[in-house]
Design an enzyme around this catalytic site. Structure first.
Site, PDB file in Angstrom:
ATOM      1  N   PRO A 127       0.467  -1.210  -0.359  1.00  0.00           N
ATOM      2  CA  PRO A 127       0.047   0.010   0.226  1.00  0.00           C
ATOM      3  C   PRO A 127       0.931   1.652   0.557  1.00  0.00           C
ATOM      4  CG  PRO A 127       0.480  -1.007   1.897  1.00  0.00           C
ATOM      5  CD  PRO A 127       0.126  -1.966   1.158  1.00  0.00           C
ATOM      6  N   ASN A 128       0.210   1.950  -1.057  1.00  0.00           N
ATOM      7  CA  ASN A 128       0.568   3.293  -0.284  1.00  0.00           C
ATOM      8  C   ASN A 128       1.724   3.559  -1.572  1.00  0.00           C
ATOM      9  OD1 ASN A 128      -1.230   4.523   1.179  1.00  0.00           O
ATOM     10  ND2 ASN A 128      -0.427   3.739   1.873  1.00  0.00           N
ATOM     11  N   ARG A 154       5.075  11.036  -2.294  1.00  0.00           N
ATOM     12  CA  ARG A 154       4.812  10.601  -0.498  1.00  0.00           C
ATOM     13  C   ARG A 154       6.063  11.114   0.161  1.00  0.00           C
ATOM     14  NH1 ARG A 154       4.347   4.287   0.956  1.00  0.00           N
ATOM     15  NH2 ARG A 154       3.921   5.159   3.296  1.00  0.00           N
ATOM     16  N   TYR A 158      11.508   9.179   0.726  1.00  0.00           N
ATOM     17  CA  TYR A 158      11.305   8.786  -0.036  1.00  0.00           C
ATOM     18  C   TYR A 158      11.758   9.036  -1.024  1.00  0.00           C
ATOM     19  CZ  TYR A 158       8.074   5.736   3.064  1.00  0.00           C
ATOM     20  OH  TYR A 158       7.823   5.598   4.131  1.00  0.00           O
ATOM     21  N   ASN A 174       7.438  -5.486  -0.011  1.00  0.00           N
ATOM     22  CA  ASN A 174       7.196  -4.835   0.072  1.00  0.00           C
ATOM     23  C   ASN A 174       6.146  -4.748   0.543  1.00  0.00           C
ATOM     24  OD1 ASN A 174       7.441  -2.664   1.375  1.00  0.00           O
ATOM     25  ND2 ASN A 174       8.335  -1.503   0.342  1.00  0.00           N
ATOM     26  N   ALA A 202       2.930  -0.805   5.382  1.00  0.00           N
ATOM     27  CA  ALA A 202       2.506  -0.834   7.280  1.00  0.00           C
ATOM     28  C   ALA A 202       2.034  -1.740   7.334  1.00  0.00           C
ATOM     29  CB  ALA A 202       1.757   0.257   6.983  1.00  0.00           C
ATOM     30  N   GLU A 211      11.829  -9.859   2.343  1.00  0.00           N
ATOM     31  CA  GLU A 211      10.518  -8.472   3.105  1.00  0.00           C
ATOM     32  C   GLU A 211      12.683  -7.367   2.755  1.00  0.00           C
ATOM     33  OE1 GLU A 211       9.180  -8.642   6.272  1.00  0.00           O
ATOM     34  OE2 GLU A 211       9.738  -6.187   6.305  1.00  0.00           O
ATOM     35  N   HIS A 241      12.284  -2.572   2.728  1.00  0.00           N
ATOM     36  CA  HIS A 241      12.081  -2.384   2.668  1.00  0.00           C
ATOM     37  C   HIS A 241      12.473  -0.716   1.545  1.00  0.00           C
ATOM     38  CE1 HIS A 241       9.371  -3.337   5.425  1.00  0.00           C
ATOM     39  NE2 HIS A 241       9.748  -3.762   6.046  1.00  0.00           N
ATOM     40  N   ARG A 269      13.310   4.790  12.463  1.00  0.00           N
ATOM     41  CA  ARG A 269      12.088   5.676  12.124  1.00  0.00           C
ATOM     42  C   ARG A 269      11.158   6.057  13.311  1.00  0.00           C
ATOM     43  NH1 ARG A 269       9.383   5.369   6.116  1.00  0.00           N
ATOM     44  NH2 ARG A 269       7.830   6.497   6.901  1.00  0.00           N
TER      45      ARG A 269
HETATM   46  C1  DQA Z   1       7.952   1.706   3.687  1.00  0.00           C
HETATM   47  C2  DQA Z   1       8.131   1.472   4.809  1.00  0.00           C
HETATM   48  C3  DQA Z   1       6.630   1.545   6.183  1.00  0.00           C
HETATM   49  O1  DQA Z   1       7.081   1.734   7.352  1.00  0.00           O
HETATM   50  C4  DQA Z   1       5.397   2.064   4.844  1.00  0.00           C
HETATM   51  O2  DQA Z   1       4.032   2.184   6.033  1.00  0.00           O
HETATM   52  C5  DQA Z   1       5.949   1.915   3.897  1.00  0.00           C
HETATM   53  C6  DQA Z   1       7.201   2.507   3.082  1.00  0.00           C
HETATM   54  C7  DQA Z   1       9.248   1.264   2.598  1.00  0.00           C
HETATM   55  O3  DQA Z   1       9.791   0.908   1.391  1.00  0.00           O
HETATM   56  O4  DQA Z   1       9.590   2.457   3.730  1.00  0.00           O
HETATM   57  O5  DQA Z   1       5.160   1.912   3.432  1.00  0.00           O
HETATM   58  O6  DQA Z   1       7.899  -0.119   3.699  1.00  0.00           O
END
Ligand code: DQA
Length: 153
Positions: free
Chosen positions: A17-18, A25, A30, A81, A84, A105, A107, A114
């Site tokens: 998500p996102n 964002r 990022y 990835n 959240a 996994e 990120h 963070r």
């Molecule tokens: C993330 C880190 C997560 O905490 C966050 O909610 C994301 C992106 C990252 O790629 O750093 O959506 O997975």
């Protein structure tokens, strides 16, 4: 050289998500990196490593679980990835545990530097490895990890 090591391995990549909002964002975390740029880097690295890839982004927890289930026959390994969902989705954790394929996994950001809630990954313990904090390079390290480990198994 064993025949199996010459086969092209298949890697399914899930952006959670996102991540579709990358580029606009939270630039402090990022930068200006877009998802297209991440995917271009992934495809280039996959060609170098002789890996076939499929890449999908979804904002939905159930879709991530369905993809892990449905693509487990096609895929030799997954890169995910979970965004959240990483921090609280026991349903995704159980799907990863249940499919019997290696899942790595990743990120973009360093989740350990963070907010406190991000330092907890409920998915990590069922993943084969975790790479974080290196923007798109986190995904490239995951590809290298899978290329190495799938070819020696
Ligand atoms: C993330 C880190 C997560 O905490 C966050 O909610 C994301 C992106 C990252 O790629 O750093 O959506 O997975």
């Amino acid at each position: 050289m064993a025949k199996a090591s010459l086969e092209q391995k298949q890697i399914f990549i899930i952006h959670g998500p996102n991540l579709n909002l990358l580029g606009s964002r939270d630039p402090a975390q990022y930068g200006t990196l877009t998802l297209d740029k991440v995917n271009t880097a992934i495809r280039k690295k996959a060609r170098e490593l002789n890996l076939e890839t499929r890449i999908i982004q979804t904002n939905h927890e159930g879709r991530i679980i369905d993809l892990l289930h449905r693509r487990r026959k096609w895929a030799d390994g997954f890169i995910i990835n979970p965004g959240a969902f990483t921090h609280y989705s026991y349903a995704i954790r159980d799907a990863i545990e249940g499919i019997g394929k290696p899942v790595v996994e990743v990120h973009l950001s360093n989740i350990y530097e963070r907010e406190d809630f991000r330092a907890i990954s409920v998915t990590k313990e069922v993943c084969a490895a975790q790479f974080y904090g290196k923007k798109e390079d986190s995904y490239l390290e995951a590809l290298e990890y899978l290329a190495k480990h799938l070819n020696t198994n």
